[in-house]
Scaffold this motif. Structure first.
Motif, PDB file in Angstrom:
ATOM      1  N   VAL A 225      68.821 100.160 161.520  1.00  0.00           N
ATOM      2  CA  VAL A 225      68.482  99.420 162.728  1.00  0.00           C
ATOM      3  C   VAL A 225      67.921  98.059 162.349  1.00  0.00           C
ATOM      4  O   VAL A 225      67.036  97.946 161.503  1.00  0.00           O
ATOM      5  N   GLY A 226      68.448  97.009 162.984  1.00  0.00           N
ATOM      6  CA  GLY A 226      67.975  95.670 162.722  1.00  0.00           C
ATOM      7  C   GLY A 226      66.929  95.239 163.726  1.00  0.00           C
ATOM      8  O   GLY A 226      66.256  96.062 164.351  1.00  0.00           O
ATOM      9  N   THR A 227      66.801  93.950 163.913  1.00  0.00           N
ATOM     10  CA  THR A 227      65.797  93.424 164.834  1.00  0.00           C
ATOM     11  C   THR A 227      66.229  93.621 166.282  1.00  0.00           C
ATOM     12  O   THR A 227      67.416  93.668 166.588  1.00  0.00           O
ATOM     13  N   SER A 228      65.243  93.751 167.166  1.00  0.00           N
ATOM     14  CA  SER A 228      65.475  93.868 168.614  1.00  0.00           C
ATOM     15  C   SER A 228      66.389  95.030 168.976  1.00  0.00           C
ATOM     16  O   SER A 228      67.163  94.961 169.938  1.00  0.00           O
TER      17      SER A 228
ATOM     18  N   SER B  14      69.043  96.403 167.450  1.00  0.00           N
ATOM     19  CA  SER B  14      70.484  96.221 167.264  1.00  0.00           C
ATOM     20  C   SER B  14      70.930  96.891 165.974  1.00  0.00           C
ATOM     21  O   SER B  14      70.189  96.948 164.996  1.00  0.00           O
ATOM     22  N   VAL B  15      72.154  97.426 166.003  1.00  0.00           N
ATOM     23  CA  VAL B  15      72.717  98.052 164.813  1.00  0.00           C
ATOM     24  C   VAL B  15      74.203  97.709 164.779  1.00  0.00           C
ATOM     25  O   VAL B  15      74.867  97.662 165.815  1.00  0.00           O
ATOM     26  N   ASN B  16      74.699  97.425 163.586  1.00  0.00           N
ATOM     27  CA  ASN B  16      76.082  96.976 163.445  1.00  0.00           C
ATOM     28  C   ASN B  16      76.968  98.044 162.824  1.00  0.00           C
ATOM     29  O   ASN B  16      76.534  98.795 161.934  1.00  0.00           O
TER      30      ASN B  16
ATOM     31  N   PRO C 238      85.901  97.254 158.905  1.00  0.00           N
ATOM     32  CA  PRO C 238      86.857  96.173 159.193  1.00  0.00           C
ATOM     33  C   PRO C 238      87.908  96.556 160.230  1.00  0.00           C
ATOM     34  O   PRO C 238      88.482  95.682 160.879  1.00  0.00           O
ATOM     35  N   LEU C 239      88.165  97.844 160.396  1.00  0.00           N
ATOM     36  CA  LEU C 239      89.149  98.274 161.386  1.00  0.00           C
ATOM     37  C   LEU C 239      88.528  98.506 162.760  1.00  0.00           C
ATOM     38  O   LEU C 239      89.246  98.824 163.712  1.00  0.00           O
ATOM     39  N   PHE C 240      87.194  98.345 162.867  1.00  0.00           N
ATOM     40  CA  PHE C 240      86.546  98.503 164.171  1.00  0.00           C
ATOM     41  C   PHE C 240      86.771  97.235 164.989  1.00  0.00           C
ATOM     42  O   PHE C 240      85.879  96.474 165.295  1.00  0.00           O
TER      43      PHE C 240
ATOM     44  N   THR D  29      78.316  95.106 167.345  1.00  0.00           N
ATOM     45  CA  THR D  29      76.900  95.404 167.557  1.00  0.00           C
ATOM     46  C   THR D  29      76.686  96.409 168.682  1.00  0.00           C
ATOM     47  O   THR D  29      77.262  96.289 169.769  1.00  0.00           O
ATOM     48  N   VAL D  30      75.827  97.407 168.387  1.00  0.00           N
ATOM     49  CA  VAL D  30      75.402  98.392 169.382  1.00  0.00           C
ATOM     50  C   VAL D  30      73.917  98.170 169.651  1.00  0.00           C
ATOM     51  O   VAL D  30      73.130  97.986 168.714  1.00  0.00           O
ATOM     52  N   LEU D  31      73.528  98.167 170.914  1.00  0.00           N
ATOM     53  CA  LEU D  31      72.138  97.946 171.286  1.00  0.00           C
ATOM     54  C   LEU D  31      71.466  99.271 171.608  1.00  0.00           C
ATOM     55  O   LEU D  31      71.999 100.083 172.363  1.00  0.00           O
TER      56      LEU D  31
END
Length: 257
Positions: free
Chosen positions: A127-130, A132-134, A138-140, A166-168
């Motif tokens: 999990v990143g800031t605020s 968010s997770v990425n 490459p095929l997504f 990005t998924v919130l």
């Protein structure tokens, strides 16, 4: 004799049923054929007092078959004019008679097609800031969808997904999460590419014709390599595809449908 004949017929029927069912087993995904998966009517925002190009509002994979109506921001309904199609019937451009205001929406009919099977994957991401997770896959890019997000204990986490990588999720979640997602696995396309060629640092466009405008393209630059780049969109009304690549040169494969 009659009973023996009936028994043989039953065995034969079971054999045919068994073979038919076996042909749909998951391992046959490589035999996927181009398939229309849905059709319907959609609404999208556009600039309405001008020439409207389909690539500016439709989604990749959609064949626009009819412009039902154009609506301005005040709710007034207009008909599209100068509706232009390519040779397979896809609409790629139209004009409107709206004078003001300049924004509104279009209602259009479409059919949706897949050229490769949809697969499901899971990945563990930090999990990143605020909140968010990425998804670093490459095929997504092709027909992407997020199914679920779970925390380290396996509990479902509420999430929002609006496209892109990005998924919130709630910003009180930290550490690693498990994401289940889907995409169209273009590595399993079995159709022969429509076109193959090369690009360079000075030539990053692929020139087709207006007969291809409105179709969906999939392009892979440097296929079968660690540096492969993927592109997925609708062919512009000009018939010219511009690729924003990070490579200076390479071979490409292009599919149109």
């Amino acid at each position: 004799m009659k009973n023996t004949l009936l028994a043989l017929m039953l065995v034969s029927s079971l054999f045919v049923i068994s073979c038919g069912a076996d042909s749909t087993k998951p391992s046959d995904a490589y035999n996927f054929k181009k398939t229309e998966v849905s059709s319907g009517t959609k609404k999208a925002s556009i600039t309405v007092n001008t020439t409207v190009n389909v690539e500016n509002f439709a989604s990749a994979g959609e064949k626009v078959t009819e412009i039902v109506e154009v609506v301005d921001s005040a709710g007034k309904v207009y008909k599209a004019a100068n509706v232009t199609k390519n040779t397979d019937g896809s609409i790629y451009q139209f004009t409107t008679t709206v004078t003001a205001p300049s924004y509104g929406s279009v209602i259009y009919k479409y059919t949706k097609t897949l050229i490769a099977p949809v697969v499901t994957r899971t990945t563990i991401a930090t999990v990143g800031t605020s909140g968010s997770v990425n998804i670093n896959d490459p095929l997504f890019l092709f027909e992407k969808n997020v199914i679920s997000v779970k925390d380290a204990s396996g509990n479902d986490i509420h999430f929002n997904y609006y496209g892109g990588p990005t998924v919130l999720i709630p910003d009180n979640i930290t550490g690693n999460v498990t994401i289940k997602y889907q995409y169209m696995d273009i590595d399993k396309i079995i159709e022969k590419p429509t076109q193959e060629g090369t690009i360079s640092s000075t030539t990053t466009t692929i020139t087709l014709t207006q007969n291809d405008a409105g179709k969906t393209y999939i392009c892979v630059v440097n296929p079968n390599s660690a540096t492969a780049e993927y592109f997925y969109n609708i062919v512009p009304s000009t018939g010219i595809i511009s690729l924003t690549t990070t490579t200076t040169s390479g071979n490409y494969k292009l599919w149109l449908y």
